[in-house]
Enzyme design. Structure first.
Site, short mmCIF file in Angstrom:
data_model
loop_
_atom_site.label_atom_id
_atom_site.label_comp_id
_atom_site.label_asym_id
_atom_site.label_seq_id
_atom_site.Cartn_x
_atom_site.Cartn_y
_atom_site.Cartn_z
N HIS A 116 53.85 133.66 22.55
CA HIS A 116 52.81 134.67 22.73
C HIS A 116 52.01 134.93 21.46
O HIS A 116 50.91 135.48 21.52
CB HIS A 116 53.41 135.97 23.28
CG HIS A 116 54.17 136.79 22.28
ND1 HIS A 116 55.53 136.78 22.18
CD2 HIS A 116 53.73 137.67 21.34
CE1 HIS A 116 55.92 137.61 21.22
NE2 HIS A 116 54.84 138.15 20.70
N ASP A 146 59.40 131.75 25.52
CA ASP A 146 58.55 132.36 24.49
C ASP A 146 58.76 131.69 23.13
O ASP A 146 58.82 132.35 22.10
CB ASP A 146 58.80 133.87 24.38
CG ASP A 146 57.70 134.58 23.61
OD1 ASP A 146 56.58 134.05 23.54
OD2 ASP A 146 57.96 135.67 23.07
N SER A 219 57.04 139.35 15.57
CA SER A 219 57.26 138.34 16.60
C SER A 219 57.25 136.94 16.01
O SER A 219 56.34 136.57 15.28
CB SER A 219 56.18 138.44 17.68
OG SER A 219 56.30 139.62 18.40
#
Length: 481
Positions: A116, A146, A219
């Site tokens: 993402h 992911d 992230s």
């Protein structure tokens, strides 16, 4: 005066004891400075750029001149788009930037991050701790896990040490390094809160839950153990505010490295597939399937032309073990199946109508996600009124057009109305289609009524219901007269 003299030695001894205890506690806490110093240069900051839409105006829409930090800017962008300035040429608007983190896994420039972070990017810029910048190539990304793999045109880069999450213990200290809100190379620490967490949007990842402070920008960054090994990739947080609330989730490094190897060698990720829709066995459902307590993965639907259909797996079967590994909950099954190589055989231990069954099944490849949902859920329009049955609901046979809409050739009855009673308490609603009652297939309304009337009062029975695009069992208690 005498009292104070007598107390003085006691207070001194007490203070000395507290200091000794505090020092012992301090020495018991982990020391992160060496770990951060060694691994900080191996963590990178990632900026992804997307091309802006051409600047445009909307005639007749009054757009006041607002400051950049005005909350009304978001309102106008949401409803009217990014209008730009009338004098701007197409492409003059500032490009969107998405900040994230990553870490170097090989000296020749392979970098691991979240999918993402780089999704939809036209250009990916990777910045190292010594302020060098590289335009990265996206080797591949996998939305289901992911995970994304980048390649830098570089050599001699410092690399992290890859560990394993298999032996990770709840309560173990862990450390994250990343770029929260763009603050590069920030270190935060905490403990492992739980293992094997499954999130609604990620069925194939048994997440590591921690209380490490993770925020937007973290992230894709690494999660280290005290040995300086990467044991996870920070991916998501649970938050009602958009910021950290004590619930962070990391992808186990074992899962990430398997994805990395597949992306590296073939540019895509393949996963094992059984071809079943499953659900948890609740406390109410457990006795209806002959289980002393909740456990296993309850098969609600077997997809046609699937490995499960080929070996005769049935709705109502409860999968208890997969390749000799316990399936404690339904969420434990997808990661086990997904990591099984396509084409290999797997052993299933199943409870069927209270009796153990062993099956050997050949694993197929998980198909691409189905995008064919038409969003229609009108199953009972124009249904006739009727008298509620002993479950407190009105059912009817399905019409031909309803069967076509549901893609259901035979069997099943339509729930027209649900009043107060056992059906409503179990969660059944109008529009549901009942396919099975107490382990028996429902052929039509007459057959459903015969099964229902024969059920002993006070028992809990399982009802298989189709709702929308999915099927699920519900536990319904047969009322006493």
């Amino acid at each position: 005066m005498r009292l104070s003299l007598r107390l003085r030695p006691v207070c001194g001894a007490l203070l000395a004891g507290l200091l000794t205890q505090a020092q012992a506690t301090t020495h018991a806490l982990p020391e992160f400075t060496a770990l951060v110093a060694e691994n900080g240069p191996k963590v990178v900051n990632i900026s992804s750029k997307q091309r802006p839409l051409p600047a445009k105006r909307f005639p007749g829409v009054p757009t006041p001149d607002l400051p950049d930090d005005s909350p009304l800017q978001d309102f106008f962008r949401h409803f009217f788009g990014d209008q730009g300035d009338p004098g701007d040429a197409p492409g003059d608007a500032e490009q969107g930037r998405s900040l994230g983190s990553g870490f170097i896994v090989s000296a020749d420039g392979y970098v691991l991050t979240n999918a993402h972070v780089v999704e939809g990017a036209d250009e990916i810029v990777v910045r190292t701790s010594d302020r060098r910048e590289f335009v990265a190539t996206l080797v591949g990304s996998d939305k289901r896990s992911d995970v994304a793999l980048l390649k830098l045109d570089a050599a001699g880069l410092p690399t992290v040490k890859i560990g394993s999450a298999k032996d990770l213990q709840v309560g173990e200290w862990v450390l994250a390094i990343g770029s929260p809100f763009g603050f590069e190379h920030s270190a935060t620490a905490g403990i492992v809160s739980a293992k094997g967490r499954n999130l609604p949007s990620e069925n194939y990842v048994p997440f590591i839950q921690t209380d490490v402070a993770i925020n937007p920008g973290n992230s894709g960054g690494p999660l280290f153990n005290l040995d300086g090994e990467v044991i996870g990739v920070n991916s998501q947080i649970y938050s009602r505010t958009g910021g950290f609330m004590g619930l962070s989730f990391a992808i186990p490094i074992d899962v990430a490295m398997d994805v990395l190897e597949q992306l590296k060698t073939k540019g895509r990720v393949s996963r094992g597939w059984l071809g079943v829709l499953i659900q948890d066995v609740t406390r109410e459902l457990a006795p209806t399937f002959g289980l002393p307590q909740p456990g296993g993965a309850l098969v609600a639907q077997v997809l046609p032309d699937s490995p499960a259909a080929a070996v005769g797996l049935l709705p109502g079967d409860v999968i208890l073990r997969y390749n000799d590994k316990e399936v404690a909950t339904s969420s434990a099954l997808p990661p086990l199946v997904g990591t099984t190589p396509v084409g290999e055989s797997a052993r299933l231990e199943v409870l069927r109508k209270g009796k153990p069954v062993r099956l050997q099944i050949k694993i197929a490849e998980l198909p691409d996600e189905d995008q064919s949902d038409d969003g229609s859920d009108d199953k009972g329009a124009g249904a006739p009124e009727g008298k509620p049955n002993r479950l407190g609901m009105v059912a009817s046979d399905l019409r031909a057009d309803q069967r076509e809409q549901l893609d259901l050739e035979r069997g099943g009855v339509l729930v027209e109305r649900v009043k107060e009673g056992p059906a409503a308490q179990a969660g059944l609603t109008a529009g549901d289609v009942i396919l099975m009652l107490d382990g028996q297939d429902v052929a039509d309304l007459a057959g459903f009524n015969r099964i229902l009337e024969a059920l002993e009062p006070g028992r809990s029975v399982a009802v298989l219901v189709e709702r929308g695009d999915g099927r699920m069992f519900y536990a319904v208690r047969i009322p006493k007269p």
